[in-house]
Design a protein around this motif. Structure first.
Motif, PDB file in Angstrom:
ATOM      1  N   ILE A  61      14.602  26.874  27.005  1.00  0.00           N
ATOM      2  CA  ILE A  61      13.700  27.033  28.146  1.00  0.00           C
ATOM      3  C   ILE A  61      12.348  26.451  27.755  1.00  0.00           C
ATOM      4  N   GLU A  62      11.845  25.568  28.596  1.00  0.00           N
ATOM      5  CA  GLU A  62      10.527  24.977  28.365  1.00  0.00           C
ATOM      6  C   GLU A  62       9.504  25.768  29.169  1.00  0.00           C
ATOM      7  N   PHE A  63       8.417  26.154  28.511  1.00  0.00           N
ATOM      8  CA  PHE A  63       7.359  26.905  29.185  1.00  0.00           C
ATOM      9  C   PHE A  63       6.022  26.491  28.601  1.00  0.00           C
ATOM     10  N   LYS A  95       9.176  24.385  23.875  1.00  0.00           N
ATOM     11  CA  LYS A  95      10.593  24.644  24.107  1.00  0.00           C
ATOM     12  C   LYS A  95      11.026  25.834  23.264  1.00  0.00           C
ATOM     13  N   TYR A  96      11.729  26.746  23.899  1.00  0.00           N
ATOM     14  CA  TYR A  96      12.243  27.940  23.239  1.00  0.00           C
ATOM     15  C   TYR A  96      13.763  27.922  23.350  1.00  0.00           C
ATOM     16  N   VAL A  97      14.450  28.095  22.219  1.00  0.00           N
ATOM     17  CA  VAL A  97      15.904  28.192  22.222  1.00  0.00           C
ATOM     18  C   VAL A  97      16.250  29.667  22.245  1.00  0.00           C
ATOM     19  N   LEU A  98      17.008  30.072  23.263  1.00  0.00           N
ATOM     20  CA  LEU A  98      17.346  31.483  23.414  1.00  0.00           C
ATOM     21  C   LEU A  98      18.492  31.864  22.494  1.00  0.00           C
ATOM     22  N   GLN A  99      18.366  33.024  21.885  1.00  0.00           N
ATOM     23  CA  GLN A  99      19.436  33.566  21.056  1.00  0.00           C
ATOM     24  C   GLN A  99      20.521  34.125  21.963  1.00  0.00           C
ATOM     25  N   LEU A 155      12.581  28.801  37.941  1.00  0.00           N
ATOM     26  CA  LEU A 155      13.399  28.310  36.844  1.00  0.00           C
ATOM     27  C   LEU A 155      14.181  27.118  37.370  1.00  0.00           C
ATOM     28  N   ARG A 156      13.882  25.931  36.854  1.00  0.00           N
ATOM     29  CA  ARG A 156      14.600  24.747  37.322  1.00  0.00           C
ATOM     30  C   ARG A 156      15.348  24.111  36.150  1.00  0.00           C
ATOM     31  N   THR A 157      16.435  23.475  36.444  1.00  0.00           N
ATOM     32  CA  THR A 157      17.259  22.879  35.393  1.00  0.00           C
ATOM     33  C   THR A 157      16.636  21.588  34.880  1.00  0.00           C
ATOM     34  N   THR A 158      16.866  21.335  33.602  1.00  0.00           N
ATOM     35  CA  THR A 158      16.467  20.086  32.948  1.00  0.00           C
ATOM     36  C   THR A 158      17.680  19.572  32.180  1.00  0.00           C
ATOM     37  N   LYS A 159      17.546  18.413  31.547  1.00  0.00           N
ATOM     38  CA  LYS A 159      18.649  17.869  30.753  1.00  0.00           C
ATOM     39  C   LYS A 159      18.986  18.760  29.562  1.00  0.00           C
ATOM     40  N   GLU A 160      17.986  19.439  29.022  1.00  0.00           N
ATOM     41  CA  GLU A 160      18.190  20.238  27.813  1.00  0.00           C
ATOM     42  C   GLU A 160      18.308  21.730  28.086  1.00  0.00           C
ATOM     43  N   GLY A 161      18.166  22.153  29.316  1.00  0.00           N
ATOM     44  CA  GLY A 161      18.242  23.565  29.628  1.00  0.00           C
ATOM     45  C   GLY A 161      17.516  23.881  30.923  1.00  0.00           C
ATOM     46  N   PHE A 162      16.397  24.588  30.793  1.00  0.00           N
ATOM     47  CA  PHE A 162      15.635  25.016  31.955  1.00  0.00           C
ATOM     48  C   PHE A 162      14.140  24.865  31.705  1.00  0.00           C
ATOM     49  N   ALA A 163      13.376  24.763  32.781  1.00  0.00           N
ATOM     50  CA  ALA A 163      11.914  24.776  32.716  1.00  0.00           C
ATOM     51  C   ALA A 163      11.433  25.956  33.537  1.00  0.00           C
ATOM     52  N   LEU A 164      10.554  26.743  32.971  1.00  0.00           N
ATOM     53  CA  LEU A 164      10.037  27.956  33.608  1.00  0.00           C
ATOM     54  C   LEU A 164       8.601  27.717  34.047  1.00  0.00           C
ATOM     55  N   THR A 165       8.309  28.009  35.316  1.00  0.00           N
ATOM     56  CA  THR A 165       6.968  27.888  35.861  1.00  0.00           C
ATOM     57  C   THR A 165       6.590  29.215  36.493  1.00  0.00           C
ATOM     58  N   VAL A 166       5.352  29.628  36.259  1.00  0.00           N
ATOM     59  CA  VAL A 166       4.850  30.889  36.830  1.00  0.00           C
ATOM     60  C   VAL A 166       3.940  30.540  38.004  1.00  0.00           C
ATOM     61  N   LYS A 167       4.158  31.211  39.129  1.00  0.00           N
ATOM     62  CA  LYS A 167       3.314  30.998  40.309  1.00  0.00           C
ATOM     63  C   LYS A 167       2.378  32.168  40.471  1.00  0.00           C
TER      64      LYS A 167
END
Length: 55
Positions: A11-13, A17-21, A43-55
């Motif tokens: 997850i990119e934030f 980038k953070y790799v979840l256990q 939470l939107r998908t990316t090639k490597e996982g997800f990108a997290l955005t806070v509104k």
């Protein structure tokens, strides 16, 4: 014969980038980032996982 490969989720934030256990929940991840539970998260998908955005 079957090959089993372990998958990881990243997850990119805020540019990091953070790799979840395997045993980490999304709620735990949000707590680790000190995000309040009442914020709108996108939470939107990316090639490597997800990108997290806070509104």
């Amino acid at each position: 014969m079957e090959t089993v490969s372990k998958k990881t989720v990243a997850i990119e934030f805020e540019g990091k980038k953070y790799v979840l256990q395997d045993d980490l929940t999304l709620s735990d991840f949000m707590t680790n980032l000190n995000l309040p539970e009442n914020k709108l998260l996108i939470l939107r998908t990316t090639k490597e996982g997800f990108a997290l955005t806070v509104k």
